[in-house]
Design an enzyme around this catalytic site. Structure first.
Site, mmCIF file in Angstrom:
data_model
loop_
_atom_site.group_PDB
_atom_site.id
_atom_site.type_symbol
_atom_site.label_atom_id
_atom_site.label_comp_id
_atom_site.label_asym_id
_atom_site.label_seq_id
_atom_site.Cartn_x
_atom_site.Cartn_y
_atom_site.Cartn_z
ATOM 1 C CG ASP A 290 -1.913 1.109 1.238
ATOM 2 O OD1 ASP A 290 -2.201 1.666 0.169
ATOM 3 O OD2 ASP A 290 -2.405 1.458 2.331
ATOM 4 C CD GLU A 324 -5.313 6.344 -0.766
ATOM 5 O OE1 GLU A 324 -6.419 5.787 -0.703
ATOM 6 O OE2 GLU A 324 -4.388 6.093 0.052
ATOM 7 C CD GLU A 325 -2.425 5.270 2.727
ATOM 8 O OE1 GLU A 325 -3.534 5.309 3.265
ATOM 9 O OE2 GLU A 325 -1.942 4.223 2.263
ATOM 10 C CG ASP A 352 -4.592 2.147 -3.178
ATOM 11 O OD1 ASP A 352 -3.662 1.615 -2.550
ATOM 12 O OD2 ASP A 352 -5.309 3.039 -2.701
ATOM 13 C CG HIS A 422 -3.321 1.739 6.666
ATOM 14 N ND1 HIS A 422 -4.543 2.372 6.883
ATOM 15 C CD2 HIS A 422 -3.031 1.957 5.361
ATOM 16 C CE1 HIS A 422 -4.953 2.926 5.749
ATOM 17 N NE2 HIS A 422 -4.043 2.694 4.812
#
Length: 456
Positions: A290, A324-325, A352, A422
């Protein structure tokens, strides 16, 4: 007259067969080249091992921009450039402690701050803990049951869903909105169960949001094993307390960039097929699945088109999105650019969902667009691509939908993705080279077909 009609019909069939044969051979060439001579895996090694976690605004994010631009400039694109974007700069600062006090015991648990959280006071926040599994339970407690307490949101992802992204989407609201929902009833902090289907000691970070009209409180995620422990401890001793210490902070915005590379269309250069992933990642791990995987797969497309002598009829543009996060500003900036452009944005493909073996594509568009896309499906069956699912795309390309763009997401096998998502263990060693390269070939093949045939 009849002979002319028969001849014309035979000629049309011959031409269609010929086109199918060419497309089949081209798709085969992408897969052959990606599997035997792919470079995406080595780029990912550098991105993760030499640069590491790439949270927006960080030095590592800036290094990733420089590195990917330099690589793309060697791959044969017609043009490579940077697109400016201002991004948030939140820093963790690495003091993250949660200690439980129960029946004379002092027990440290495994946590991480959620992205965007404010810090606690220097000595932390200590209070009674109250457990809820939903916002309905929180609302039922109200201010009388919540004020002055730390609220523990212990809503697990649903194990029954085969599509793990469905489970993530359903449970994700507790990570994003726990702090603002609990603060309105006077809570002093929140603890949220990590968004994973695994039972482990690895906390999962991710973005959270505040409401400026409600007092901001600190928030963290707790590993699933410690969530089970804390839940059991609260049942044994409802008077259990916890002390949370965080020293994260939000700094001023930083100038960063989307990295862009184009192969100009030979016949319709103002019709664009966008392909990309997001270059930023969370800071706790290395951002391998990711979304380093999606970035290097997109970069591989440029190399393969050039090396195989593929000249698309429409422009193919690779975009490595920033932020993006925790803000989606790179995707927003690209959409603003697209809306101000005279070009036509036909389709966009985003990768993604990790670097696992590809199973298909999800997509959102008009019925006619989706029918045409499904027409390509037989060309992918020899490579294990069977899923063509309505409803999908990707966060960074989502704002292109208002332009009539067909939005497409690569769909890899999702069963292990949320083990790493994450987390500190989203590292290079968790990505399989062959699976990563299969995804690159699938993306390049679909981009080629879209660029040659359009979508209308």
């Amino acid at each position: 007259m009849m002979r002319r009609l028969l001849f014309a019909s035979a000629l049309l069939v011959t031409m269609q067969c010929s086109a199918q044969d060419i497309d089949s051979a081209t798709v085969r060439s992408f897969y052959d080249y990606s599997l035997s001579n792919g470079q995406a895996y080595e780029w990912l090694r550098h991105l993760t091992e030499s640069i590491g976690g790439r949270l927006s605004g960080s030095p590592q994010a800036a290094q990733a921009v420089s590195y990917t631009k330099e690589v793309l400039q060697t791959l044969g694109a017609d043009t490579v450039y940077l697109q400016e974007v201002m991004v948030p700069h939140w820093v963790r600062n690495n003091r993250e402690e949660l200690t439980v006090f129960s029946n004379g015991k002092k027990i440290p648990l495994t946590i991480c701050a959620l992205g965007g959280s404010i810090a606690t006071p220097e000595k932390g926040v200590r209070a009674d803990v109250i457990e809820v599994k939903s916002f309905d339970e929180l609302d039922a407690l109200g201010e009388a049951g919540v004020k002055g307490k730390i609220v523990f949101f212990n809503g697990p992802m649903n194990q029954k869903y085969v599509n793990t992204f469905q489970a993530y989407g359903e449970a994700g609201k507790y990570r994003y909105s726990a702090a603002k929902n609990a603060a309105q009833y006077g809570a002093v902090a929140t603890i949220t169960r990590s968004l994973t289907l695994s039972m482990d000691d690895v906390p999962h970070t991710g973005a959270m949001g505040y409401n400026d009209t409600i007092k901001k409180i600190p928030c963290c995620a707790i590993s699933t094993m410690d969530a089970e422990f804390l839940s059991a401890e609260l049942k044994r001793n409802p008077a259990t307390q916890a002390q949370l210490v965080l020293n994260c902070e939000m700094l001023p915005d930083v100038l960063s960039y989307n990295v862009v590379a184009e192969i100009r269309g030979s016949l319709f250069p103002d019709e664009v097929i966008t392909v990309g992933g997001h270059l930023d990642s969370w800071d706790t791990g290395k951002g391998a699945h990711d979304d380093g995987a999606g970035c290097v797969q997109s970069m591989e497309l440029i190399r393969m088109f050039h090396d195989l002598g593929i000249h698309p009829k429409r422009t193919v543009r690779v975009v490595l999105f920033m932020n993006e996060e925790n803000g989606l500003r790179g995707g927003t900036k690209y959409a603003e650019f697209a809306k101000a452009s005279s070009q036509k944005y036909l389709a966009a493909i985003e990768s993604d969902e990790g670097g696992f073996a590809p199973r298909g594509f999800s997509f959102s568009g008009t019925a006619a667009q989706e029918r045409k896309l499904r027409g390509f499906a037989p060309l992918f069956e020899p490579y294990g691509i069977y899923e063509w699912v309505t409803g999908g795309g990707g966060a960074d390309i989502s704002e292109l939908g208002s332009l009539g763009t067909l939005m497409i997401g690569l769909s890899p096998d999702s069963q292990r993705y949320f083990d790493y998502h994450h987390t500190p263990i989203d590292t290079f060693d968790k990505v399989n080279r062959r699976e990563l390269q299969l995804g690159a070939a699938a993306i390049a093949s679909l981009a080629y077909l879209l660029a040659n045939y359009g979508i209308e």
